[in-house]
Design a protein around this motif. Structure first.
Motif, PDB file in Angstrom:
ATOM      1  N   LEU A  59       0.819  -1.210   0.000  1.00 61.59           N
ATOM      2  CA  LEU A  59       0.000   0.000   0.000  1.00 61.59           C
ATOM      3  C   LEU A  59       0.858   1.268   0.000  1.00 61.59           C
ATOM      4  N   LEU A  60       1.779   1.383   0.935  1.00 56.20           N
ATOM      5  CA  LEU A  60       2.568   2.611   1.021  1.00 56.20           C
ATOM      6  C   LEU A  60       3.677   2.675  -0.021  1.00 56.20           C
ATOM      7  N   GLY A  61       4.044   1.544  -0.584  1.00 57.97           N
ATOM      8  CA  GLY A  61       5.034   1.555  -1.661  1.00 57.97           C
ATOM      9  C   GLY A  61       6.476   1.502  -1.215  1.00 57.97           C
ATOM     10  N   LEU A  62       6.720   1.144   0.038  1.00 54.81           N
ATOM     11  CA  LEU A  62       8.090   0.986   0.511  1.00 54.81           C
ATOM     12  C   LEU A  62       8.678  -0.329   0.000  1.00 54.81           C
ATOM     13  N   ASP A  63       9.975  -0.344  -0.222  1.00 55.78           N
ATOM     14  CA  ASP A  63      10.668  -1.559  -0.643  1.00 55.78           C
ATOM     15  C   ASP A  63      11.013  -2.403   0.581  1.00 55.78           C
ATOM     16  N   ILE A  64      10.891  -3.718   0.474  1.00 56.31           N
ATOM     17  CA  ILE A  64      11.371  -4.605   1.532  1.00 56.31           C
ATOM     18  C   ILE A  64      12.869  -4.762   1.337  1.00 56.31           C
ATOM     19  N   THR A  65      13.640  -4.247   2.296  1.00 53.99           N
ATOM     20  CA  THR A  65      15.093  -4.199   2.147  1.00 53.99           C
ATOM     21  C   THR A  65      15.818  -5.310   2.885  1.00 53.99           C
ATOM     22  N   CYS A  66      15.166  -5.893   3.886  1.00 56.05           N
ATOM     23  CA  CYS A  66      15.806  -6.930   4.695  1.00 56.05           C
ATOM     24  C   CYS A  66      14.730  -7.683   5.450  1.00 56.05           C
ATOM     25  N   ARG A  67      14.968  -8.985   5.650  1.00 60.73           N
ATOM     26  CA  ARG A  67      14.074  -9.784   6.482  1.00 60.73           C
ATOM     27  C   ARG A  67      14.884 -10.512   7.535  1.00 60.73           C
ATOM     28  N   TYR A  68      14.409 -10.424   8.781  1.00 58.52           N
ATOM     29  CA  TYR A  68      14.920 -11.245   9.878  1.00 58.52           C
ATOM     30  C   TYR A  68      13.832 -12.269  10.199  1.00 58.52           C
ATOM     31  N   PRO A  69      14.136 -13.330  10.935  1.00 54.53           N
ATOM     32  CA  PRO A  69      13.058 -14.157  11.479  1.00 54.53           C
ATOM     33  C   PRO A  69      12.137 -13.312  12.360  1.00 54.53           C
ATOM     34  N   GLY A  70      10.895 -13.179  11.957  1.00 50.54           N
ATOM     35  CA  GLY A  70       9.943 -12.393  12.737  1.00 50.54           C
ATOM     36  C   GLY A  70       9.999 -10.903  12.511  1.00 50.54           C
ATOM     37  N   GLY A  71      10.724 -10.440  11.492  1.00 52.90           N
ATOM     38  CA  GLY A  71      10.805  -9.003  11.264  1.00 52.90           C
ATOM     39  C   GLY A  71      11.072  -8.670   9.810  1.00 52.90           C
ATOM     40  N   SER A  72      10.505  -7.553   9.352  1.00 54.72           N
ATOM     41  CA  SER A  72      10.751  -7.045   8.005  1.00 54.72           C
ATOM     42  C   SER A  72      11.115  -5.571   8.077  1.00 54.72           C
ATOM     43  N   PHE A  73      11.985  -5.158   7.149  1.00 53.34           N
ATOM     44  CA  PHE A  73      12.484  -3.793   7.108  1.00 53.34           C
ATOM     45  C   PHE A  73      12.123  -3.183   5.760  1.00 53.34           C
ATOM     46  N   TYR A  74      11.717  -1.902   5.790  1.00 54.64           N
ATOM     47  CA  TYR A  74      11.169  -1.249   4.605  1.00 54.64           C
ATOM     48  C   TYR A  74      11.913   0.064   4.355  1.00 54.64           C
ATOM     49  N   GLY A  75      12.388   0.231   3.110  1.00 58.56           N
ATOM     50  CA  GLY A  75      13.141   1.426   2.784  1.00 58.56           C
ATOM     51  C   GLY A  75      12.601   2.132   1.561  1.00 58.56           C
ATOM     52  N   SER A  76      12.970   3.386   1.433  1.00 57.11           N
ATOM     53  CA  SER A  76      12.595   4.208   0.283  1.00 57.11           C
ATOM     54  C   SER A  76      13.844   4.883  -0.250  1.00 57.11           C
ATOM     55  N   GLY A  77      13.986   4.924  -1.574  1.00 56.12           N
ATOM     56  CA  GLY A  77      15.105   5.626  -2.187  1.00 56.12           C
ATOM     57  C   GLY A  77      16.447   4.973  -1.991  1.00 56.12           C
ATOM     58  N   GLY A  78      16.460   3.686  -1.615  1.00 58.42           N
ATOM     59  CA  GLY A  78      17.711   2.982  -1.391  1.00 58.42           C
ATOM     60  C   GLY A  78      18.199   2.996   0.039  1.00 58.42           C
ATOM     61  N   TYR A  79      17.465   3.665   0.958  1.00 58.90           N
ATOM     62  CA  TYR A  79      17.877   3.678   2.364  1.00 58.90           C
ATOM     63  C   TYR A  79      17.625   2.315   2.988  1.00 58.90           C
ATOM     64  N   HIS A  80      18.429   1.971   4.009  1.00 55.83           N
ATOM     65  CA  HIS A  80      18.286   0.625   4.587  1.00 55.83           C
ATOM     66  C   HIS A  80      16.926   0.411   5.233  1.00 55.83           C
ATOM     67  N   LEU A  83      -6.275   3.378  -3.100  1.00 51.67           N
ATOM     68  CA  LEU A  83      -7.379   3.516  -2.144  1.00 51.67           C
ATOM     69  C   LEU A  83      -8.573   4.123  -2.870  1.00 51.67           C
ATOM     70  N   PRO A  84      -9.296   3.332  -3.660  1.00 50.08           N
ATOM     71  CA  PRO A  84     -10.368   3.886  -4.506  1.00 50.08           C
ATOM     72  C   PRO A  84     -11.537   4.478  -3.748  1.00 50.08           C
ATOM     73  N   ALA A  85     -11.691   4.143  -2.466  1.00 51.06           N
ATOM     74  CA  ALA A  85     -12.842   4.642  -1.708  1.00 51.06           C
ATOM     75  C   ALA A  85     -12.621   6.021  -1.109  1.00 51.06           C
ATOM     76  N   LEU A  86     -11.499   6.662  -1.379  1.00 51.18           N
ATOM     77  CA  LEU A  86     -11.235   7.981  -0.810  1.00 51.18           C
ATOM     78  C   LEU A  86     -12.227   9.020  -1.320  1.00 51.18           C
ATOM     79  N   SER A  87     -12.578   9.965  -0.441  1.00 53.49           N
ATOM     80  CA  SER A  87     -13.459  11.059  -0.830  1.00 53.49           C
ATOM     81  C   SER A  87     -12.706  12.043  -1.718  1.00 53.49           C
ATOM     82  N   PRO A  88     -13.397  12.879  -2.494  1.00 56.61           N
ATOM     83  CA  PRO A  88     -12.717  13.898  -3.309  1.00 56.61           C
ATOM     84  C   PRO A  88     -11.846  14.828  -2.473  1.00 56.61           C
TER      85      PRO A  88
END
Length: 300
Positions: A209-230, A272-277
């Motif tokens: 939804l937010l468009g962040l990249d998944i940059t790393c996965r740990y057991p039980g954890g995920s990390f999300y970056g934008s623009g190449g940041y970790h 999010l197609p249900a958003l109001s104008p």
């Protein structure tokens, strides 16, 4: 906030501003300010000013805003009747305050020792060096500095972020000759780490939804970056596996503000197609993740 107290912009003790790594500075999505619900506004305000060196920007009886000469980073919202959040609930794992230089981290660690602040741990993540503590109401805090992005280790399309022993003596030596006068103007909230109830649903929200990249996965954890940041955001279930939607009226995380370039805001709206104008034409939008954590997207 009706009554304000402004931080001085001409403090001679302020260290010269230094830029964060351009990978973060130019990212389409980055953290703005973090808001916490607190029961004791006075003691929490003292802590963030004295322990972290954040400047009081403005305050009234209901809230206080802190940051640097350049930006607001933290808002404390007063609710003396708030229920103390359980560490097993969804919400905040830690707010990570990024210092511009390794010498800043060394100066802060030396200061923390002088002030007898209780540190909970320290890690070398290879992309960064980090020290951990909590505030008086149990909200997690990370103080860290990045290594140059060109040196971040990578494998299989992901960024490697192990947790290795941090040489605190070497970090302190890097700050030799630098006195800690407060959080530097080049510092920001580099990332926010969240507790969630389930990783797959978290990835659907923060990546799909937010468009962040998944940059790393740990057991039980995920990390999300934008623009190449970790990572600007992370989610884990280490304390909160199966946590339900958060109930209102608790201490802890109230909102995470994400500064989003207009093209990113438009892309999120398109999913999010249900958003109001009115919501489609606004410069900001408020969302809640599957566990009720408030996320505000705002144009810089």
């Amino acid at each position: 906030m009706s009554t304000s107290t402004s931080a001085s912009l001409a403090d001679p003790k302020v260290q010269p501003a230094a830029r964060v790594d351009p990978v973060l500075a130019n990212a389409p999505l980055k953290i703005g300010r973090v808001a916490l619900t607190v029961r004791d506004l006075a003691s929490m305000s003292r802590f963030y000013q004295q322990a972290l060196g954040l400047k009081l920007i403005e305050q009234d009886r209901r809230s206080a805003l802190f940051g640097t000469e350049a930006a607001a980073l933290l808002e404390l919202r007063h609710d003396p009747d708030a229920r103390a959040r359980s560490p097993r609930e969804a919400g905040l794992f830690h707010t990570a305050f990024l210092l511009p230089e390794r010498a800043d981290l060394g100066a802060w660690v030396a200061y923390a020792a002088q002030q007898r602040l209780r540190l909970l741990g320290a890690s070398d993540h290879l992309v960064s060096e980090a020290v951990y503590l909590t505030d008086p109401e149990g909200n997690g805090i990370e103080i860290y500095t990045d290594r140059p992005s060109a040196d971040w280790p990578r494998s299989d399309g992901m960024i490697d972020m192990p947790s290795e022993r941090l040489d605190l003596r070497d970090v302190v030596d890097a700050g030799a000759g630098r006195t800690w006068f407060g959080f530097p103007s080049g510092g920001v909230v580099g990332h926010v780490h969240l507790q969630v109830g389930e990783i797959k649903a978290a990835e659907s929200f923060y990546a799909d939804l937010l468009g962040l990249d998944i940059t790393c996965r740990y057991p039980g954890g995920s990390f999300y970056g934008s623009g190449g940041y970790h990572h600007q955001l992370a989610t884990n279930v280490w304390n909160s596996q199966g946590a339900p939607v958060r109930s209102d009226g608790a201490t802890g995380l109230a909102d995470v503000e994400i500064l989003a370039e207009p093209s990113v805001l438009e892309a999120v709206r398109s999913r999010l197609p249900a958003l109001s104008p009115a919501a489609r034409n606004s410069a900001s939008m408020s969302l809640r993740d599957p566990w009720g954590t408030s996320i505000t997207l705002r144009a810089p």
